[in-house]
Design a protein around this motif. Structure first.
Motif, short mmCIF file in Angstrom:
data_model
loop_
_atom_site.label_atom_id
_atom_site.label_comp_id
_atom_site.label_asym_id
_atom_site.label_seq_id
_atom_site.Cartn_x
_atom_site.Cartn_y
_atom_site.Cartn_z
N VAL A 226 -17.77 26.54 38.93
CA VAL A 226 -17.03 25.30 38.89
C VAL A 226 -17.22 24.05 38.24
O VAL A 226 -17.54 23.95 37.72
CB VAL A 226 -17.63 23.98 40.54
CG1 VAL A 226 -16.21 23.28 40.64
CG2 VAL A 226 -17.49 25.54 41.87
N PHE B 258 -12.56 22.81 40.34
CA PHE B 258 -11.53 24.64 40.35
C PHE B 258 -12.47 25.29 39.60
O PHE B 258 -13.52 24.63 39.11
CB PHE B 258 -10.21 23.88 39.78
CG PHE B 258 -10.45 23.20 38.96
CD1 PHE B 258 -10.87 22.81 37.33
CD2 PHE B 258 -9.75 21.40 38.65
CE1 PHE B 258 -10.56 22.14 36.50
CE2 PHE B 258 -10.01 20.68 38.08
CZ PHE B 258 -10.38 20.88 36.57
N ALA C 170 -11.04 16.49 41.52
CA ALA C 170 -10.34 17.78 41.47
C ALA C 170 -11.90 18.86 41.39
O ALA C 170 -12.47 18.44 40.21
CB ALA C 170 -9.58 18.15 40.39
N PRO D 109 -13.00 27.67 36.53
CA PRO D 109 -12.52 27.63 34.76
C PRO D 109 -11.46 28.20 34.60
O PRO D 109 -10.83 29.19 35.21
CB PRO D 109 -13.59 29.11 34.80
CG PRO D 109 -15.07 28.81 35.38
CD PRO D 109 -14.23 28.85 36.64
N LEU E 170 -9.70 17.07 45.65
CA LEU E 170 -8.23 18.07 45.46
C LEU E 170 -8.92 18.92 44.86
O LEU E 170 -10.20 19.22 44.12
CB LEU E 170 -7.37 18.05 44.19
CG LEU E 170 -6.01 16.75 44.96
CD1 LEU E 170 -6.72 15.59 44.66
CD2 LEU E 170 -5.01 16.73 44.03
N TYR E 171 -8.72 20.13 45.73
CA TYR E 171 -9.06 22.09 45.72
C TYR E 171 -8.25 23.17 45.27
O TYR E 171 -7.24 22.73 45.45
CB TYR E 171 -9.76 21.70 46.36
CG TYR E 171 -11.01 21.65 47.44
CD1 TYR E 171 -11.95 21.12 46.13
CD2 TYR E 171 -10.15 20.55 48.33
CE1 TYR E 171 -12.66 19.99 47.62
CE2 TYR E 171 -11.23 20.11 49.72
CZ TYR E 171 -12.02 20.16 48.66
OH TYR E 171 -13.51 19.12 49.07
N PHE E 172 -8.84 23.30 44.01
CA PHE E 172 -7.91 24.72 43.80
C PHE E 172 -8.12 26.78 42.91
O PHE E 172 -9.25 26.02 44.18
CB PHE E 172 -7.10 24.46 42.19
CG PHE E 172 -6.65 23.13 41.51
CD1 PHE E 172 -4.76 23.44 41.96
CD2 PHE E 172 -6.96 21.53 41.45
CE1 PHE E 172 -3.86 21.61 41.99
CE2 PHE E 172 -6.42 20.32 41.67
CZ PHE E 172 -5.14 21.00 41.97
N ALA E 173 -7.38 27.48 43.17
CA ALA E 173 -7.57 28.46 43.54
C ALA E 173 -8.72 28.92 44.77
O ALA E 173 -8.09 27.89 45.39
CB ALA E 173 -8.90 29.15 42.02
N TRP E 174 -10.03 29.54 44.23
CA TRP E 174 -10.63 29.61 45.27
C TRP E 174 -11.39 28.75 45.92
O TRP E 174 -12.32 29.25 47.16
CB TRP E 174 -11.74 31.06 44.88
CG TRP E 174 -13.06 31.13 44.12
CD1 TRP E 174 -12.12 31.63 42.21
CD2 TRP E 174 -13.02 29.95 43.95
NE1 TRP E 174 -13.92 31.04 41.23
CE2 TRP E 174 -14.34 30.16 42.03
CE3 TRP E 174 -14.89 29.47 44.66
CZ2 TRP E 174 -15.03 29.54 42.09
CZ3 TRP E 174 -15.20 29.06 44.33
CH2 TRP E 174 -15.73 28.82 43.35
N ARG F 257 -10.20 26.44 46.60
CA ARG F 257 -8.78 25.98 47.97
C ARG F 257 -8.76 26.52 49.24
O ARG F 257 -9.10 26.13 50.02
CB ARG F 257 -7.38 25.58 47.28
CG ARG F 257 -6.77 25.59 48.80
CD ARG F 257 -5.11 25.31 47.87
NE ARG F 257 -4.85 26.36 46.64
CZ ARG F 257 -4.80 27.90 46.85
NH1 ARG F 257 -4.61 27.88 48.65
NH2 ARG F 257 -3.97 28.58 46.49
N GLU F 258 -8.63 27.95 48.62
CA GLU F 258 -8.77 29.09 49.99
C GLU F 258 -10.46 28.76 50.46
O GLU F 258 -10.48 29.26 51.64
CB GLU F 258 -8.95 30.29 49.18
CG GLU F 258 -7.35 30.71 48.80
CD GLU F 258 -7.51 31.96 47.65
OE1 GLU F 258 -6.39 32.06 48.10
OE2 GLU F 258 -8.30 32.83 47.73
#
Lengths: 151, 84
Positions: free
Chosen positions: B54, B78, B76, B80, B7-11, B13-14
């Motif tokens: 990261v 993400f 995952a 900080p 899973l990727y979050f925030a930048w 993910r982008e």
């Protein structure tokens, strides 16, 4: 004793109606969406469904043990928020005020650096800028010495 | 080979262009997994270029790069965190 995650605004007064019965001290903190640049249209908050709820509950349980709280509440919003709206709140109930104040600060320090939320500021043209974590927030955790290791 | 949800979050993910992906991996630690993912394409490479920026969780618990991932269901990545 509850942690709650939601998109809609919250009404802390009604949340506190049955909160902390028998406590000698209740401390509340509310965080508000702030616009430091004068150009912000909104704040977007992303989270990690599952992990975020668990982290908030863990922080509350840790605070309850450490400060002998009789009650605690964490409410945190996610999604798109306007400037001036409340983002989150913590409430702590204890027999005496020192524990209630300290527990509220403890919860805030953990929420800032260890709860899986990511803020993005939406500017005048709808462009987003991720908010960077502050060293001062990370440093704030070190004063609670029993911090579990995490980078 | 082990199947794993990443899973990727925030930048992250982008930069990678998707919120999650299912991968086949031979990695035994988070660090090994990062090396495998970074080799997939330019987007992954860019996302993992600065590991100082990261953070990682294994099965929803914060973890270090040397954390084992044997038996994990999801890992995952993400930036900080910026809650509160």
């Amino acid at each position: 004793m509850a942690a709650r995650l939601q998109t809609e605004p919250f009404d802390l007064a009604s949340d506190l109606r049955d909160f902390g019965a028998g406590a000698g001290a209740i401390v509340t903190f509310t965080g508000i969406v702030r616009d430091d640049t004068g150009q912000m249209q909104a704040l977007e908050i992303e989270h990690y469904p599952g992990m975020t709820e668990r982290a908030l509950t863990d922080f509350g349980d840790q605070a309850a043990r450490r400060f002998d709280l009789t009650d605690w509440l964490i409410v945190h919003r996610h999604g798109r928020l306007a400037v001036g709206e409340p983002i989150m709140a913590v409430a702590t109930a204890a027999r005496h005020r020192k524990a209630a104040f300290e527990a509220a600060e403890y919860l805030m320090d953990w929420l800032k650096s260890r709860a899986p939320f990511w803020k993005r500021e939406i500017g005048p043209h709808g462009t987003g800028q991720w908010v960077e974590a502050k060293d001062s927030d990370e440093d704030a955790l070190t004063r609670w010495s029993a911090a579990p290791p995490a980078r | 080979m082990m199947k794993l949800d990443v899973l990727y979050f925030a930048w992250l993910r982008e930069r990678i262009g998707k919120p999650r992906e299912r991968v086949d991996t031979q990695a035994t630690t988070v660090g090994d997994l990062v090396a495998e993912l970074a080799a997939l394409d330019d987007w992954h490479a860019a996302a993992f270029a600065d590991m100082g920026a990261v953070r990682c969780a294994v099965d929803q618990q914060l973890a270090d790069l040397d954390a084992p991932i044997a038996g994990a269901r999801e890992v995952a990545f993400f930036p900080p965190m910026t809650g509160g």
